[in-house]
Design an enzyme around this catalytic site. Structure first.
Site, PDB file in Angstrom:
ATOM      1  N   GLY A  71       0.821  -1.211   0.000  1.00 40.16           N
ATOM      2  CA  GLY A  71       0.000   0.000   0.000  1.00 40.16           C
ATOM      3  C   GLY A  71       0.856   1.263   0.000  1.00 40.16           C
ATOM      4  N   THR A  72       1.895   1.278   0.813  1.00 38.69           N
ATOM      5  CA  THR A  72       2.722   2.485   0.941  1.00 38.69           C
ATOM      6  C   THR A  72       3.312   2.870  -0.414  1.00 38.69           C
ATOM      7  OG1 THR A  72       3.219   1.947   3.238  1.00 38.69           O
ATOM      8  CG2 THR A  72       4.725   3.471   2.140  1.00 38.69           C
ATOM      9  N   GLN A 183      -7.911  -0.013   3.273  1.00 38.17           N
ATOM     10  CA  GLN A 183      -8.782  -0.588   4.311  1.00 38.17           C
ATOM     11  C   GLN A 183     -10.203  -0.818   3.805  1.00 38.17           C
ATOM     12  OE1 GLN A 183      -7.882  -1.819   7.135  1.00 38.17           O
ATOM     13  NE2 GLN A 183      -5.880  -0.911   7.530  1.00 38.17           N
ATOM     14  N   GLY A 204      -2.112  -6.178  -0.244  1.00 41.31           N
ATOM     15  CA  GLY A 204      -2.434  -7.598  -0.067  1.00 41.31           C
ATOM     16  C   GLY A 204      -2.729  -7.991   1.372  1.00 41.31           C
ATOM     17  N   CYS A 334       1.703   1.088  12.852  1.00 42.41           N
ATOM     18  CA  CYS A 334       2.950   1.846  12.661  1.00 42.41           C
ATOM     19  C   CYS A 334       3.052   3.018  13.631  1.00 42.41           C
ATOM     20  CB  CYS A 334       3.112   2.296  11.209  1.00 42.41           C
ATOM     21  SG  CYS A 334       1.607   2.433  10.299  1.00 42.41           S
TER      22      CYS A 334
END
Ligand code: PLP
Length: 400
Positions: A71-72, A183, A204, A334
């Site tokens: 995602g990042t 999300q 994923g 995080c």
């Protein structure tokens, strides 16, 4: 000891079918998907099947799916791929740090090197329910606005933003619209044409696929500057040998997500989440006082609830529950250990002490009704015990 995992917004377990689909690509099917011989063709075909599956999940063409390392990277590619010196970017105050820090970097560049102009970033606030008002987005648009990046579903509260309305505003103003759907994917149906976005990121490991793989939908015709320079993989949008097992796993997870929607798994999950919430908050028999929902009355993904428990420290509650076998969290993984209260909850107007007393429960496809009962058996007594020890919790306010 029995262990129940209700922290699926941090990461989800890989489903057995996903693992089975991936397994051959660690062994017998090892080819580089760019090789022209048999071994390469075999893995190329697997990558393209996975691309079709992800495209089916998002309602786009396979050629519009770019695989990334997660995602990042997908968020960063969308943002840095479009924003240029002198551009204006609009985002919200409740984004994940993958978006917030990318935007911060765009703006810092402007501060450090004013001669380059850099980019200017506008942060749209949210209301008490955690919702962005599309009218605020519209008002923020300037002649040099290049990109709007507003998330689909928030990772801490599960609140779903009015992305289709924002997409319409962006299209009318001829501004690119990116949405972080990390999300949302696998939890609620996504159709990029209904949202009207140009870019959309998924990951994923938030949808029962593996960690370290993601994808970004890039609408046909969108010119993205790549972030990585190398080979011409992913139609020159993302250089680097494909992570074939990961991509196969993401494709299988996408297929399973579609099958889950067809069975109504999302509605079942919302039922389990609502039961957990109602029982904890006293709408059913055993509720706690001094506790309430964060993000109430807003549309939410079916698996997430975020609740504050006055008089306790959220991290202390997470640790106490973990010692008894229940995994939950105070918010983004995080940000664990952060001294500051959650930027999402404070942006919604929560007092810092309430934000610090908040816990996120997030369900996954592997969870059962017994898992929810297990949580219900532990949370009220653990909250009551921590409150008994708390110097700030008035002893007269007895937990029911
Ligand atoms: N966006 C949101 C909303 C997330 O919750 C996360 C992960 O926590 C990310 C982006 C980053 O995804 P990844 O962990 O695949 O880099």
């Amino acid at each position: 000891m029995r262990r129940v995992y209700l922290d699926n917004n941090a990461t989800t377990p890989v489903l057995p079918e996903v693992l089975e689909a991936m397994r051959p690509y660690f062994g017998e099917h090892f080819g580089n998907a760019s090789s022209i011989h048999h071994h390469g063709q075999e893995t190329r075909a697997a990558v393209e099947r996975a691309r079709e599956a992800v495209a089916a999940l998002l309602g786009c063409r396979a050629a519009e799916v770019v695989f990334t390392s997660g995602g990042t990277e997908a968020e960063n590619l969308a943002i840095f791929g479009l924003a240029r010196a002198g551009d204006h970017v609009i985002t919200s105050t409740i984004e994940h740090h993958a978006v917030l820090n990318a935007c911060k970097h765009l703006a810092e560049y402007r501060d450090k090197y004013p001669e380059t102009q850099g980019c200017e970033v506008t942060y749209i606030p949210v209301d008490g329910r955690g919702l962005v008002d599309p009218a605020d987005v519209k008002r923020a648009i300037r002649p040099n606005t290049k990109l709007i990046t507003i998330m689909f579903a928030n990772n801490e509260t599960g609140v779903v933003q009015p992305v289709a309305e924002i997409g319409k505003i962006a299209a009318d103003a001829d501004v690119y619209f990116h949405t972080d759907a990390v999300q949302a994917a696998g939890k609620i149906a996504i159709d990029v044409s209904k949202i009207g976005c140009d870019l959309l990121a998924i990951s994923g490991h938030k949808m029962h696929g593996p960690q370290g793989v993601g994808a970004v939908y890039v609408r046909k015709g969108t010119q993205l500057e790549p972030m990585l320079y190398g080979g011409s993989h992913e139609r020159s949008r993302r250089a680097g040998t494909e992570n074939v097992p990961g991509i196969v796993g993401l494709g299988k997870a996408a297929e399973l997500a579609i099958a889950g929607f067809e069975r109504g798994d999302d509605l079942k999950m919302a039922g389990a989440r609502d039961h957990l919430e109602r029982a904890l908050l006293g709408i059913e028999a055993t509720g706690l006082n001094g506790a309430d929902l964060n993000g109430e009355r807003a549309p939410r993904v079916p698996n997430t609830t975020n609740i504050y428990f006055d008089g306790i420290d959220g991290e202390a509650l997470v640790i106490a529950l973990d010692l008894k076998g229940l995994a939950v969290s105070t918010g983004a993984a995080c940000s664990s250990g952060a001294i500051e209260p959650s930027h999402v909850l404070t942006a919604m107007g929560l007092r810092p002490d309430r934000a610090k007393s908040s816990i996120r429960f997030s369900l996954g496809k592997q969870n059962t009704a017994e898992d929810v009962d297990f949580a219900l058996g532990l949370v009220p007594e653990t909250v009551a015990r921590l409150r008994d020890l708390s110097p700030v919790w008035p002893k007269s306010a007895v937990s029911r």
